[in-house]
Design a protein around this motif. Sequence first.
Motif, PDB file in Angstrom:
ATOM      1  N   SER A 170      34.979  44.730  54.660  1.00  6.13           N
ATOM      2  CA  SER A 170      34.011  43.763  54.150  1.00  6.13           C
ATOM      3  C   SER A 170      34.682  42.659  53.345  1.00  6.13           C
ATOM      4  O   SER A 170      34.276  41.497  53.408  1.00  6.13           O
ATOM      5  CB  SER A 170      32.961  44.473  53.291  1.00  6.13           C
ATOM      6  OG  SER A 170      33.583  45.159  52.211  1.00  6.13           O
ATOM      7  N   TYR A 171      35.724  42.995  52.564  1.00  5.56           N
ATOM      8  CA  TYR A 171      36.387  41.975  51.754  1.00  5.56           C
ATOM      9  C   TYR A 171      37.143  40.984  52.649  1.00  5.56           C
ATOM     10  O   TYR A 171      37.059  39.765  52.459  1.00  5.56           O
ATOM     11  CB  TYR A 171      37.349  42.654  50.784  1.00  5.56           C
ATOM     12  CG  TYR A 171      38.039  41.674  49.850  1.00  5.56           C
ATOM     13  CD1 TYR A 171      37.306  40.973  48.895  1.00  5.56           C
ATOM     14  CD2 TYR A 171      39.413  41.458  49.934  1.00  5.56           C
ATOM     15  CE1 TYR A 171      37.935  40.069  48.041  1.00  5.56           C
ATOM     16  CE2 TYR A 171      40.044  40.564  49.082  1.00  5.56           C
ATOM     17  CZ  TYR A 171      39.298  39.878  48.127  1.00  5.56           C
ATOM     18  OH  TYR A 171      39.916  38.976  47.301  1.00  5.56           O
TER      19      TYR A 171
ATOM     20  N   ARG B   2      30.856  36.421  46.117  1.00  8.28           N
ATOM     21  CA  ARG B   2      31.217  37.818  46.357  1.00  8.28           C
ATOM     22  C   ARG B   2      32.725  38.030  46.275  1.00  8.28           C
ATOM     23  O   ARG B   2      33.197  39.072  45.820  1.00  8.28           O
ATOM     24  CB  ARG B   2      30.681  38.244  47.726  1.00  8.28           C
ATOM     25  CG  ARG B   2      29.158  38.337  47.772  1.00  8.28           C
ATOM     26  CD  ARG B   2      28.653  38.694  49.149  1.00  8.28           C
ATOM     27  NE  ARG B   2      29.133  40.019  49.560  1.00  8.28           N
ATOM     28  CZ  ARG B   2      28.995  40.501  50.796  1.00  8.28           C
ATOM     29  NH1 ARG B   2      28.425  39.757  51.720  1.00  8.28           N
ATOM     30  NH2 ARG B   2      29.451  41.703  51.085  1.00  8.28           N
TER      31      ARG B   2
ATOM     32  N   GLU C 166      33.559  38.051  42.588  1.00 12.49           N
ATOM     33  CA  GLU C 166      33.084  39.305  41.991  1.00 12.49           C
ATOM     34  C   GLU C 166      34.001  40.462  42.374  1.00 12.49           C
ATOM     35  O   GLU C 166      34.404  41.269  41.523  1.00 12.49           O
ATOM     36  CB  GLU C 166      31.656  39.598  42.465  1.00 12.49           C
ATOM     37  CG  GLU C 166      30.593  38.771  41.769  1.00 12.49           C
ATOM     38  CD  GLU C 166      29.197  39.150  42.230  1.00 12.49           C
ATOM     39  OE1 GLU C 166      29.091  39.937  43.200  1.00 12.49           O
ATOM     40  OE2 GLU C 166      28.219  38.654  41.637  1.00 12.49           O
ATOM     41  N   ASN C 167      34.356  40.568  43.648  1.00 13.27           N
ATOM     42  CA  ASN C 167      35.184  41.678  44.104  1.00 13.27           C
ATOM     43  C   ASN C 167      36.584  41.625  43.508  1.00 13.27           C
ATOM     44  O   ASN C 167      37.107  42.651  43.043  1.00 13.27           O
ATOM     45  CB  ASN C 167      35.276  41.660  45.641  1.00 13.27           C
ATOM     46  CG  ASN C 167      34.120  42.379  46.319  1.00 13.27           C
ATOM     47  OD1 ASN C 167      34.125  43.587  46.469  1.00 13.27           O
ATOM     48  ND2 ASN C 167      33.110  41.601  46.677  1.00 13.27           N
ATOM     49  N   TYR C 168      37.190  40.438  43.506  1.00 11.05           N
ATOM     50  CA  TYR C 168      38.593  40.364  43.124  1.00 11.05           C
ATOM     51  C   TYR C 168      38.784  40.253  41.615  1.00 11.05           C
ATOM     52  O   TYR C 168      39.609  40.957  41.038  1.00 11.05           O
ATOM     53  CB  TYR C 168      39.264  39.172  43.816  1.00 11.05           C
ATOM     54  CG  TYR C 168      40.761  39.164  43.631  1.00 11.05           C
ATOM     55  CD1 TYR C 168      41.573  40.074  44.319  1.00 11.05           C
ATOM     56  CD2 TYR C 168      41.368  38.274  42.751  1.00 11.05           C
ATOM     57  CE1 TYR C 168      42.940  40.085  44.145  1.00 11.05           C
ATOM     58  CE2 TYR C 168      42.751  38.267  42.575  1.00 11.05           C
ATOM     59  CZ  TYR C 168      43.532  39.171  43.279  1.00 11.05           C
ATOM     60  OH  TYR C 168      44.899  39.175  43.086  1.00 11.05           O
TER      61      TYR C 168
ATOM     62  N   ILE D 136      35.381  42.871  39.460  1.00 11.26           N
ATOM     63  CA  ILE D 136      35.408  44.327  39.645  1.00 11.26           C
ATOM     64  C   ILE D 136      36.825  44.857  39.508  1.00 11.26           C
ATOM     65  O   ILE D 136      37.083  45.815  38.775  1.00 11.26           O
ATOM     66  CB  ILE D 136      34.816  44.703  41.008  1.00 11.26           C
ATOM     67  CG1 ILE D 136      33.345  44.277  41.085  1.00 11.26           C
ATOM     68  CG2 ILE D 136      34.958  46.198  41.264  1.00 11.26           C
ATOM     69  CD1 ILE D 136      32.697  44.510  42.431  1.00 11.26           C
TER      70      ILE D 136
END
Length: 737
Positions: free
Chosen positions: A625-626, A650, A653-655, A658
Amino acid sequence: MIEHISIKEVATCDEYGIQITGLKKVNFIYGANGSGKTTITKYLYNPNDAIFQKCALGWLDGMPIKALVYNKDFKDRNFGKGNIDGVFTLGQATKEQTEAIEKKSKQRQEIKEEGRKQKKSLEYLNNKLLELENDFKEEAWTEIYKKYETDYKEAFRGVMQKELFKNKLLDEFETNTSVLLSHDELREKANTVFGEAPAPMPPIKSIDFVRVVEIGEDSIWKKKLVGKADVEIGSLIQRLNLNDWVNEGREHLQGDATCPFCQQKTITENFRKQLEGYFDETFLKDTRLIKSYSEELSVCTENVLNVLQQIESAERANKNTKLDIETFSAYLKTLSSQFVSNKELSHSKVKEPSRSIELVSVNEQLVNIRELILIANSEIGKHNAIVANYTVERAELIKSIWKCIVEESRLRIQHFLKHQTGQQKGIAALTKRIDDRRLKFKALDDEIRMLNKNVTSIQPSVDEINKLLSSYGFQNFRIVPCKTMKNQYQVQREDGTLAESTLSEGEVTFITFLYFLQLAKGSTSEESITEERILVIDDPICSLDSNILFVVSSLLKEIIKKIKRCEGNIKQLILLTHNVYFHKEVSFIDGRTKECNETAFWILRKINNVSSIQSFEMKNPIQNSYELLWMELKNKNHNSGLTIQNTMRRIIENYFKILGKYGDDELIQKFTNHQEQEICRSMISWINDGSHSIPDDLFIERQSATVDKYFEVFKNIFVHTKHVEHYNMMMGAQSLN
């Protein structure tokens, strides 16, 4: 197997449509909801639907195969009517029966494969024959037609086109038996025969003048018509030569005694009787004949004159006339004058019957005129004979020209015919073998259908579905036979109640998919369980729990393995999904193999409400997904600007949030001056706003410029946080554009 799918002018596909080319045995199409996946499956289920009239399918070797389609419509058709059709399989067959069916099915497949090869060979031979004929056609045109086009243009009329010329040349080679002449002889004859073609001439109309001559030569014209001399008054009339005067006056006598001459009452009854006695019946008969002859002569001469004048006018206008027109006109002029004289004489005779006249003889002039016409018609006959012979001469010359051309090109033609005959024999022999193989295929197919019918059963499919339901935790319902209808089944709870109306969406999806897999292996018809088929599957894990996702992918991967090994009757799979994890799981081969030449990948998108598709051939574009987020970002030109904001949010947010524990303010503070910080704050506000709301019209109008500006800010976040290597790694991979 399907090689090409074209979807146009339906749903979100515009007039250019989506073109799915290069389909393999196994095909994965990834696309978000609403991108057009269901439209594709609906078309493959029923390509003859009127809404798909602009769409097209391309089949391998032009041989269609039945497509079995799983989508929402499949669920509605099979689990929306109360009962489920039973699926026949070979589950109850003995080992010997199964081996017999498998053996014959293998033989049938071998015949089919051999037939496919022979069909390709036949296509190759037909193409070689067409190529041979085209080469000869071009050679005949350039080497023969062009060479003699000027000299023999008349002989080539009607075949001044390549195909026609080639056919004429071959026909003359087979049939021409003319005497062979040299080109010099042919050119010399062509200069004469191929000149202006003479036209046939009609003969000059003959004239009938017999009656004119007969009337003119009658003796009545010379006869003096007078009354009887023995009548008392007769001697006086004749002595005074008053015969015509009295005869004319007699016509004016009235019923009374008044004389028409002196107007006195002198006419007595005795005088009347003497006049009647003097102009007796013979006199009256002759005068009537004179009058009749005069009128008839006038009509006849007028008719003859009209005919002769018409002849004169027509022949004077005819530059190729055979008539001696000057002599004819001279005779006609004299004749016309004679006719006028005779007309006057005949009228005078009518008025004065006692006169003896002689009409001018017109016989000589008429005979002369008739002789001129006979001479002219004789010449016309000779001319027409020449015309008829000219046609024959011309036809013979044309045949001689073709004979010369054929003999000059004999070796070239023989070489072509030899190879053409060889190709045609090969095509005929191969066509017969294909026909024979087709008959063998049908016979085997009928045998297999009969064997299937004898050993097939519905129960193994039911047992298999129930076994899978139980194995994966679905314990509170199962499939059971319908008590009222043969070969029909129902979904039933443990307490015996029907469960279809109370099943959850996930339960319906799973049991429907298991039923579909059984249908893929069998059929609702006993005779067709071993037919070849294509599986088309649209999002089979929709509404399923995550653990069932792996069950479905595992079942499909077993089918994929058999397809790749050419085992079973499923020849192709087209799988469409919007789930990244399912796509990744079902398309996974093993830890070492990344690509397979029997597998193809696509991504289906919808931009500005128009679907488009991008091919990745054997390379799987879906990793995780990433990585997918970065691919979407790199593919910004292929995606709607409305999704860019959500993608950037996103990734950050992910990298950063989170994994890196960065907040928005910390990212903003990484920029060195206040202006850059404000721009970063603006970008973060933009991506947060755009991923949770719909922009207004003004914002949409400025979207392109805004995306480009904030894309640079997005990159600078990685630069200022000293993670530019990660940015470069993710963006520097092979572009998906």
